[in-house]
Design a protein around this motif. Structure first.
Motif, PDB file in Angstrom:
ATOM      1  N   ASP A 100       0.826  -1.203   0.000  1.00  0.00           N
ATOM      2  CA  ASP A 100       0.000   0.000   0.000  1.00  0.00           C
ATOM      3  C   ASP A 100       0.864   1.259   0.000  1.00  0.00           C
ATOM      4  O   ASP A 100       2.006   1.254   0.485  1.00  0.00           O
ATOM      5  N   ARG A 124       0.087   7.308   3.058  1.00  0.00           N
ATOM      6  CA  ARG A 124      -0.894   8.376   2.869  1.00  0.00           C
ATOM      7  C   ARG A 124      -0.668   9.591   3.762  1.00  0.00           C
ATOM      8  O   ARG A 124      -1.127  10.683   3.445  1.00  0.00           O
ATOM      9  N   THR A 181      -0.801   4.034   6.334  1.00  0.00           N
ATOM     10  CA  THR A 181      -1.170   3.448   5.049  1.00  0.00           C
ATOM     11  C   THR A 181      -2.653   3.113   5.093  1.00  0.00           C
ATOM     12  O   THR A 181      -3.367   3.536   6.001  1.00  0.00           O
ATOM     13  N   LYS A 182      -3.126   2.324   4.129  1.00  0.00           N
ATOM     14  CA  LYS A 182      -4.551   2.073   3.998  1.00  0.00           C
ATOM     15  C   LYS A 182      -5.149   1.490   5.272  1.00  0.00           C
ATOM     16  O   LYS A 182      -6.170   1.979   5.769  1.00  0.00           O
ATOM     17  N   ASP A 194     -10.212   2.026   5.308  1.00  0.00           N
ATOM     18  CA  ASP A 194      -9.533   2.732   4.210  1.00  0.00           C
ATOM     19  C   ASP A 194      -9.139   4.112   4.752  1.00  0.00           C
ATOM     20  O   ASP A 194      -9.835   5.110   4.566  1.00  0.00           O
ATOM     21  N   HIS A 215      -7.141   7.616   5.487  1.00  0.00           N
ATOM     22  CA  HIS A 215      -6.539   8.638   4.639  1.00  0.00           C
ATOM     23  C   HIS A 215      -5.809   9.724   5.426  1.00  0.00           C
ATOM     24  O   HIS A 215      -4.931  10.381   4.869  1.00  0.00           O
TER      25      HIS A 215
END
Length: 1171
Positions: free
Chosen positions: A117, A120, A133-134, A157, A159
């Motif tokens: 992944d 983020r 990460t995710k 998920d 962010h």
């Protein structure tokens, strides 16, 4: 960042880039990147792009400094400036993290965070770096070691993350909740529900959490409960980015169009004070990222994916000239970040390159970064040479093997002795002049070293917790400098310490709304009552700003001129000096002379038609004009002050000609000059000789020095040098710095009083001004002026009957030069015996330095020493010797009880049906000790000026300026207890920038006499009512009265103030609001939609009654302490908020029956109105 609406081609980077670590380049890689780039054998690019040796950076303008490859061909997904060290972190779509050190972007570390992944978000902590990460949160050391690895649910998920404090983290994403994680225990502590589709961006201020949703909305949530307080529907399509600074929120995003989502070139800007949108900001790029860069202004940086960057003000207009271009290697910019110091910008593109833009050649990422640890280099046998001649060289630089044997340097105690570093020797001048009292020595400051300069800044609470006592150890009152046009503070102090002026001004009272004499008398009364606490002249300066002559003379400075120091303060204060004496003379000229100002012999202090100010300061003169035809014209005139006129060509005289100050003063008083004037005999303008003769000398001699150019400054400097050399030559030649003077020498050198301590050489430098001057009126209307010393003329005698007067220096006002800020004005004042007797109970005279609220005693020679490089004289005040003993200086309070009786309103629309108060009857006049409930409401005239530090804390530079808008007083006892007898709205002519309606209840128009329906009065009228109540000795009951009295500009003795904010307060705990106290103790819900001063004053009275009941009139402090503990425990549980549902009642029984009280009020009002 929300990636919806971005280039669809980015989806090609979703697969893992490290599944096979072969040195194969991505198909999308730009071939130009291959030049001079070496690949690691394992397939990770480790070398940076080539950068030119010399990069020209224009100071203050952002331009590219370095570019470097983080990971060849793999898009950069996130960038982050380390908040603790000089490092830049970047994460890639392949889950790889890389760090670069310093502005040169030297590679520091590189490691894999996640195998599949993308990274983020990155957040730096003190001991490591957080990577999101995710569905994984990983905490790693800066070198790459894992501290913890927290796996989230596979369906998550994520962010964005937000660090709320040092150990608490919020994590959000595309799901219907946000997780709160404790970093100490690495456990989920809370789960907050949010609306679908979730949160992708989070920000925080000291008021709210800000959550950005992919739906285009921004929600504002409570810091404690995370409940939604407000919501902005920013964009109809999707939200791309937003940022918050101060009271502004700016957002960019996508709007729905017929063809789909389109990037909106209008930034949405919201005012967080009023919680509404303001004018959108149109930009000239397609905004994908935005950040506030608050340096000198609240600039916004708007970045497009194509590499365009535009700077603009959030409340201004965007200028196409403010656009610069980032040259990404790839087609798109993927990430953007700003350093904490605002000196560096980082951009990451879709080809794995990082671009660093800075505004200086050697930027720093943080204001205070700690030192970065690097890997230890391999030790070699060669060591740097050591200089044994250096005493401070640490021997630990020589590596020594670990051994248990005795070292050669471990000498026995018999062969060694400790040799500590000795303190620097005391200046010989200090030792020479030191006088010992017991084991303590006292010596005057030789002034061989520069003084420490202290920058005074207010705290985040402004004036509320500022330690004024630190700067004023005396019992005299200083004046606060943050008010507009407070440059005249030093002159206000000079006038106050003139005893006849102080008494005269306080005896004055007239009907004019803006009378400077009245306002100055009110201010002098505050200075009398103060015991070292500072006062502010806000009401006096408010009246000063309304005088047309002050504006015409340029005495009223704009805020920008005052802050930048554009005005010449020395000229300004001299013009102000002439203006204030003239204005006080006019204000009193038509009034009858007070009985207190009649001479000791019974004769009137002043002549008919003149004012006391005129008698104190006015000098009567004869002006003679002699034409060359022989015609002579004589006319009488008077002046309140003199301006020094310096000898012509004195700046060109390099021989060092000596001019006594008395000579220059005589030349200035008896001025003779050639000028063109009208001659009645010749019937035309002719060259005439103008001469001036003195008929009567003033009691107070005021002199404007007019040192406005280098010519006058050189004259003062030269005369001081000549006077110093002459003093030395009188002793038979040059005297060394440390030579002592005998007492006879001291007197011969010019000591006015012949005190026992002899002046040093340093004290005689830069001295030209005498402490005393002697003036004598001659028979032929001439004037003799000379410097006066007791040694030369003998003890002072009563020589007035022979026309001889001795004037003593009482004050000097000087301009302290500073090229950066324009300098400041300070006063040296000789405070007389009467002031020390009132404040300290002792009778002596002492010189003091008055610098706004800083007051300290000084040596008298400091008052006459003028080093023209930084200290320039502006105004001198000389007074006749024994002036105070000639007059009866008693003060009679001019404020009478009639000020409390009914008065007409200034408002044209005000009617009796709108009356909210009942004036006092004659039989209700308050007595000593009576209770009066008081509350005041305010509006803002000038906003607070503050700066935000790098750590997020606020530093107040200049507190906000408030003005009283409404004052309410309610009866505290009697049959009409709780009924207001004062409810005045204060008319104002100044511009109000914020009515604070939510907190004051004041609405636009309430203070305007043309449209207001309130009982509108002048500030002076209401001020007199409160002054009468204070002087009569009533006790005021209220909540937060300290600030109320401060803004109203009143000094109230502490024993006359009963403040419920302190009655219901525990030490080292927070202050409790009136609303919460009323709900807890009285079961009353007040201040629902807005504040009402009648309700607040009445509630404070009820709380005071409750306090007496709970504490048994103060006789049982322990039981009341338990009540306070219960109050604070309840407040913490309720988050200090009063519950909204009407069904929930307070935990305490009612102290007063609110229904009965309301009925009583209505009954009393009805009966009185019927009368």
């Amino acid at each position: 960042m929300n990636f919806e609406g971005l280039d669809p081609g980015l989806a090609e980077y979703a697969p893992a880039m490290h599944s096979a670590l072969d040195p194969v380049l991505d198909a999308h890689l730009n071939p130009s990147l291959l030049q001079n780039v070496e690949l690691d054998p394992e397939g990770v690019a480790l070398e940076a792009l080539p950068v030119q040796e010399s990069v020209h950076i224009m100071e203050g303008v952002y331009s590219e400094l370095h570019s470097v490859v983080a990971e060849v061909g793999v898009p950069v997904s996130v960038s982050h400036f380390d908040l603790h060290e000089e490092m830049l972190w970047v994460g890639s779509h392949g889950g790889h993290a890389t760090s670069f050190f310093g502005p040169a972007l030297e590679r520091y570390s590189s490691f894999q965070v996640n195998g599949s992944d993308d990274i983020r978000q990155i957040q730096s902590l003190e001991n490591g770096i957080l990577f999101l990460t995710k569905n994984n949160l990983k905490y790693m050391a800066r070198g790459g070691l894992i501290i913890f690895d927290y796996l989230l649910d596979e369906s998550e998920d994520m962010h964005s993350l937000l660090l709320t404090d040092s150990s608490t983290l919020l994590v959000g994403g595309l799901q219907n909740h946000i997780l709160e994680i404790d970093l100490n225990t690495v456990q989920e502590t809370q789960k907050y529900a949010v609306e679908i589709p979730g949160v992708t961006i989070m920000r925080q201020t000291n008021r709210f959490f800000f959550c950005g949703h992919t739906s285009g909305k921004v929600s504002l949530r409570d810091l404690r409960s995370f409940k939604v307080e407000h919501e902005f529907d920013a964009f109809s399509g999707s939200l791309s980015d937003f940022d918050v600074h101060g009271n502004l929120l700016a957002a960019c995003g996508f709007s729905s169009r017929l063809t789909g989502l389109a990037c909106d070139r209008f930034l949405k800007v919201y005012d967080l004070r009023m919680m509404r949108a303001i004018t959108p900001l149109q930009v000239h790029v397609d905004p994908a990222f935005l950040r506030f860069i608050p340096t000198y202004t609240s600039r916004l940086a708007i970045i497009s994916q194509s590499g365009q960057c535009q700077f603009c003000e959030p409340t201004g207009l965007a200028n196409p000239a403010d656009i610069f271009h980032v040259n990404p290697v790839g087609p798109l910019l993927m990430t953007f970040d700003v350093s904490a110091s605002k000196q560096a910008l980082a951009f990451g593109d879709s080809e794995g390159c990082v671009h660093l833009w800075t505004d200086s050649p050697e930027p720093s990422f943080n204001p205070y970064s700690r030192e970065t640890e690097f890997a230890l280099p391999c030790l070699v046998d060669s060591l740097p040479p050591l200089d044994w001649s250096q005493d401070l060289l640490p021997l630990s630089l020589i590596p020594v093997p670990l051994t248990t044997d005795t070292l050669l340097s471990d000498w026995p105690a018999a062969n060694s002795a400790p040799a500590p570093r000795r303190a620097p020797p005391v200046d010989a001048e200090i030792l020479r002049t030191m006088k010992k009292v017991g084991f303590i020595g006292y010596a005057p400051n030789p002034r061989t070293r520069l003084r420490n300069q202290v920058t005074i800044k207010y705290s985040k609470l402004g004036l509320e917790d500022f330690d004024f006592k630190h700067y004023n150890k005396t019992l005299f009152a200083g004046l606060e400098p943050h008010i507009p046009n407070a440059y005249c503070n030093c002159m206000i102090q000079v006038l106050y310490f003139l005893e006849p002026v102080r008494c005269l001004i306080q005896n004055h009272l007239c009907q004019k709304e803006f009378c400077l004499a009245c306002e100055l008398g009110f201010l002098f009364h505050m200075l009398d009552l103060s015991r070292g606490d500072p006062c502010q002249g806000s009401n006096f300066l408010r009246a000063f700003r309304t005088i047309p002559e002050a504006s015409a003379l340029g005495l009223i400075l704009a805020d920008s001129d005052e802050a930048s120091g554009k005005g010449n303060l020395a000229r300004l204060i001299q013009r102000w000096n002439r203006f204030i004496l003239t204005q006080l003379h006019q204000d009193m000229q038509e009034l009858e002379v007070p009985q207190a100002y009649r001479g000791a012999g019974g004769s009137s202090f002043c002549s008919s038609g003149d004012s006391v100010i005129g008698q104190l300061f006015s000098c009567e003169m004869e002006n003679c004009s002699l034409c060359r035809c022989g015609s002579e014209t004589v006319r009488a005139s008077s002046t309140l002050l003199f301006t020094l006129s310096y000898p012509e060509g004195s700046n060109c005289d390099k021989t060092g000609k000596n001019y006594d100050f008395a000579q220059v003063l005589k030349r200035s008083i008896c001025l003779e000059q050639n000028t063109q004037a009208w001659c009645d005999n010749c019937e035309k303008y002719q060259p005439t000789i103008q001469t001036r003769n003195i008929r009567h000398l003033p009691d107070i001699l005021v002199i404007n020095c007019e040192v406005n150019s280098s010519k006058e400054a050189d004259f003062w400097r030269m005369q001081a040098e000549v006077a110093f050399k002459m003093a030395v030559k009188k002793h038979g030649g040059e005297i060394s710095k440390n030579k002592e003077f005998s007492l006879a020498d001291r007197k011969e050198l010019g000591s006015p009083e012949g005190v026992l301590l002899c002046p040093s050489i340093e004290e005689l430098k830069n001295v030209w001004l005498p402490f005393s001057i002697r003036m004598k009126m001659t028979k032929n209307k001439g004037l003799d002026v000379c410097n006066w010393t007791e040694v030369q003329w003998g003890p002072a005698r009563a020589e007035e009957e022979h026309g001889v007067y001795v004037y003593d220096l009482m004050a000097t006002v000087v301009h302290i030069l500073d090229s950066r800020t324009g300098g400041s004005l300070v006063a040296h004042i000789k405070v007389g015996e009467t002031y020390h007797q009132r404040k300290e109970g002792v009778t002596h005279q002492q010189w003091y330095l008055f610098n706004d609220f800083l007051i300290e005693p000084i040596d008298k020679y400091e008052a006459v020493q003028f080093d023209m490089n930084w200290k320039v004289p502006a105004i001198l005040y000389y007074i006749k010797r024994n002036l105070n003993s000639r007059y009866n200086l008693n003060i009679k309070n001019p404020i009478e009880a009639s000020v409390l009786l009914a008065e007409a309103s200034l408002a044209r629309k005000q009617r009796k049906t709108h009356t909210t108060f009942i004036p006092l009857m004659l039989n209700e006049m308050p007595q000593v000790g009576d209770l009066v409930g008081l509350d005041a409401e305010f509006v803002t005239l000038n906003e607070e000026e503050a700066e935000l530090r790098s750590d997020g804390t606020k530093s107040t530079i200049k507190p906000s300026q408030m003005s009283v808008a409404r004052i309410t007083c309610v009866r505290g006892q009697g049959p009409n207890e709780g009924i207001p007898f004062i409810d005045d709205y204060i008319s104002t002519q100044e511009q109000v920038v914020d009515y604070l309606t939510q907190y004051s209840g004041i609405k636009p128009g309430d203070l305007d006499a043309k449209i207001s329906s309130k009982h509108l009065t002048t500030l002076k009228s209401t001020y007199l009512k409160l002054r009468f109540l204070i002087d009569i000795g009533v006790k005021f009951v209220g909540h937060g009265l300290q600030k109320d009295f401060r803004v109203i500009n009143l000094m109230v003795p502490k024993d006359q103030v009963l403040d419920t904010v302190y009655l219901f307060h525990m030490p080292r705990k927070r202050m409790i609001s009136l609303r919460f106290l009323a709900w807890y103790f009285l079961d009353l819900k007040i201040q629902g939609e807005t504040h009402d001063s009648i309700e607040d004053a009445r509630t404070a009275l009820q709380l005071y009654r409750k306090y007496l009941e709970l504490s048994k009139n103060g006789t049982e402090p322990e039981s009341f302490h338990k009540v306070l503990k219960g109050l604070y425990e309840k407040g913490r549980k309720m988050d200090w908020k009063v519950p909204e549902p009407e069904s929930q009642t307070s935990p305490k029984s009612k102290a007063w029956d609110g229904t009965r009280e309301t009925g009583l009020d209505a009954a009393v009002f009805s009966s009185v109105l019927a009368l």
